[in-house]
Structures are given as C-alpha cells and as structure tokens.
Design an enzyme around this catalytic site. Sequence first.
Site, mmCIF file in Angstrom:
data_model
loop_
_atom_site.group_PDB
_atom_site.id
_atom_site.type_symbol
_atom_site.label_atom_id
_atom_site.label_comp_id
_atom_site.label_asym_id
_atom_site.label_seq_id
_atom_site.Cartn_x
_atom_site.Cartn_y
_atom_site.Cartn_z
ATOM 1 N N ARG A 1 31.527 50.136 40.128
ATOM 2 C CA ARG A 1 30.727 50.887 40.853
ATOM 3 C C ARG A 1 30.597 50.385 42.433
ATOM 4 O O ARG A 1 30.973 50.689 43.249
ATOM 5 C CB ARG A 1 29.536 51.949 40.855
ATOM 6 C CG ARG A 1 29.514 52.712 41.438
ATOM 7 C CD ARG A 1 30.358 53.875 41.887
ATOM 8 N NE ARG A 1 31.795 54.153 41.436
ATOM 9 C CZ ARG A 1 32.222 55.321 41.609
ATOM 10 N NH1 ARG A 1 32.955 54.712 42.892
ATOM 11 N NH2 ARG A 1 33.855 55.615 40.895
ATOM 12 N N ARG B 1 37.718 37.303 37.509
ATOM 13 C CA ARG B 1 37.161 38.505 36.475
ATOM 14 C C ARG B 1 38.668 39.418 36.499
ATOM 15 O O ARG B 1 39.471 40.328 36.960
ATOM 16 C CB ARG B 1 36.429 40.035 36.841
ATOM 17 C CG ARG B 1 34.793 38.866 37.412
ATOM 18 C CD ARG B 1 33.682 38.976 36.736
ATOM 19 N NE ARG B 1 33.204 37.629 36.523
ATOM 20 C CZ ARG B 1 32.067 37.625 35.895
ATOM 21 N NH1 ARG B 1 31.721 38.106 34.968
ATOM 22 N NH2 ARG B 1 31.398 36.933 36.533
ATOM 23 N N ILE B 2 38.651 40.197 34.945
ATOM 24 C CA ILE B 2 39.840 40.908 34.746
ATOM 25 C C ILE B 2 38.815 43.231 35.727
ATOM 26 O O ILE B 2 38.316 43.285 35.406
ATOM 27 C CB ILE B 2 40.063 41.028 33.466
ATOM 28 C CG1 ILE B 2 40.568 40.080 32.759
ATOM 29 C CG2 ILE B 2 40.915 42.278 32.451
ATOM 30 C CD1 ILE B 2 40.864 39.977 30.946
ATOM 31 N N LEU B 3 39.863 43.384 36.157
ATOM 32 C CA LEU B 3 39.493 44.901 36.846
ATOM 33 C C LEU B 3 40.205 45.669 35.543
ATOM 34 O O LEU B 3 42.005 45.886 35.509
ATOM 35 C CB LEU B 3 40.521 44.709 38.143
ATOM 36 C CG LEU B 3 40.183 43.853 39.216
ATOM 37 C CD1 LEU B 3 40.419 43.764 40.680
ATOM 38 C CD2 LEU B 3 38.489 43.708 39.298
ATOM 39 N N ASN C 1 47.910 40.343 43.146
ATOM 40 C CA ASN C 1 47.170 38.853 42.157
ATOM 41 C C ASN C 1 48.464 37.730 42.724
ATOM 42 O O ASN C 1 49.684 37.809 42.815
ATOM 43 C CB ASN C 1 46.725 39.027 41.135
ATOM 44 C CG ASN C 1 46.150 38.099 40.728
ATOM 45 O OD1 ASN C 1 45.238 37.459 41.417
ATOM 46 N ND2 ASN C 1 46.470 37.069 39.310
ATOM 47 N N HIS D 1 49.418 33.746 40.979
ATOM 48 C CA HIS D 1 49.045 33.554 39.558
ATOM 49 C C HIS D 1 49.969 31.921 39.971
ATOM 50 O O HIS D 1 50.999 31.764 40.010
ATOM 51 C CB HIS D 1 49.543 34.485 38.485
ATOM 52 C CG HIS D 1 48.968 33.686 37.084
ATOM 53 N ND1 HIS D 1 47.995 33.313 36.553
ATOM 54 C CD2 HIS D 1 50.017 33.241 36.003
ATOM 55 C CE1 HIS D 1 48.060 32.763 35.014
ATOM 56 N NE2 HIS D 1 49.144 32.605 35.043
ATOM 57 N N ASP E 1 47.670 45.464 37.225
ATOM 58 C CA ASP E 1 48.117 46.513 36.041
ATOM 59 C C ASP E 1 46.585 46.544 35.328
ATOM 60 O O ASP E 1 46.097 45.657 35.416
ATOM 61 C CB ASP E 1 49.087 46.805 35.766
ATOM 62 C CG ASP E 1 49.739 45.827 34.807
ATOM 63 O OD1 ASP E 1 49.197 45.140 34.470
ATOM 64 O OD2 ASP E 1 50.733 45.482 34.040
ATOM 65 N N GLY F 1 47.121 44.940 31.992
ATOM 66 C CA GLY F 1 47.255 44.196 31.402
ATOM 67 C C GLY F 1 46.510 42.464 32.718
ATOM 68 O O GLY F 1 45.804 42.664 33.204
#
Length: 224
Positions: free
Chosen positions: A93, A114-116, A130, A132, A164, A166
């Site tokens: 948040r 961090r995974i969103l 992103n 990679h 996305d 994943g």
Amino acid sequence: MFQRRRLPWPVEPAFTLPMSNPLRLGILGSGKGSNMVAIADAISRGDVPARIVTVISDVESAGILDHARSRGFPAQFIAPGKFRTKLDEDAERAYIDALKAAEVDLVVLAGFMRILKGEFLRLFEQRVINIHPSLLPAFPGLAAWKQALDYGVKFAGCTVHYVDQGVDTGPIIAQTAVPVVDGDTATTLHERIQLAERSLYPRVVAAMARDQIKVSGRSTAGLP
Ligand code: GRF
C-alpha cells in the site's frame, strides 16, 4: 493535456493511468543503481523523453538512493515489511501510494529484489517493466548469469519485459545477446551483461515514452 493510451495486453485494466509527455518514471531498486543511472544519463542527453519523478528502495543503504539524491531526484526508502521476497500488505500500500502521489506513468524495476503481486500489478497493469540478466525464458530467478554459465550456453544476455504475476514471465519487449567467451567467469560475464543492460534499458524506456511499443498477446513490436 494528458493523452490516454491503452495497450491491448492482457485484459481490461482496473483503471488507466494517464500517460504524460515527458513520461513520468518511478524507479524501484534494491542495489547499486547502475540501470537507474543509465536511464538518467540518457534522459539528460535528450535521448529519452521522460522524467524520473521518484526513486524508491526496499534497502535503506542501497546505492540507487545515493545516486538518485545526488542527481536531485525524490528518493525514499520504504520498508518492505515482514516477508523476505515480497512486500507485505502495508508495504505494498505504501509503495502504491508513493507512486500514485508522484503521478507515475511507468514503474521501472531496476534491480528491485521483491516480487510484486496482486493489488500492485492490478493498479499498474501494463505499466511495470523489469530488466533481467538472461535471455528469458531461459534462467529466470536469481544469479541468472551464473545459471547460464553453469549450463554452458554460448549466448547469455538480458531481457526487458512487462511484469506479470509470475517470476520473470511477462511479455518480452527487447533482448540483447551477450556471447560467452572462453575463460569467462560469473563475474566477467555479469559485467558484460550489465554493460548491455545499460544500453538496452534506456532504449526501451525511450520507445515506451514515444508510444512505439505495441503489444498483442505475448508479442511485442516497435523497438527501433
Ligand atoms: C541488474 O543486473 C538487473 O539485471 C537485475 O538487477 C541488477 C541491478 O543492477 N534485475 P543495478 O542496481 O541497476 O546496478
């Protein structure tokens, strides 16, 4: 005036953020910030019609915050909460609020570890990219350059993709191949991949700012 732009991928977004000109970038990173610097330098050269309006890190001592502050960009640490690999609900948040307050058009992940998830991606659907350090879909996840070297590939590289739900699975926008050479170590290969990243990422952001990237299902086109 803001111009509304919508990409056809993948479904009707919950709401659409206006896209501005120059494009307003929110950059998220956890590390040294070389990609953020590359984008900032490209903007300064006039190569990318965008502005960095906020830089946020989940690591208080991250170099990316120092680089951002030294360039005069609003920069802040926002604590990630109780989980190791993702943001907890309060942190998510707080990140959303900060990005919305800065009226960000595009969220650029530059080494954000961090995974969103759900709510974040719902609100910023099609607006999170992103970079990679592999030629996806090969070698998602951590230390991708080392995975590639250990596997014995002849070409490693880097990929810019939409984010996305994943891990490193969203539609690919652009890739650069980096040959593996005799005698490469994880360190030397990683350095050359990072050089490629610093060239590729600003080009992609520029293309997005110019509304050149077209998406159809998993296919994207338009990078000059
Ligand atoms: C980059 O190598 C990128 O591929 C990965 O994290 C690294 C971030 O480096 N996602 P930096 O913080 O931009 O220097």
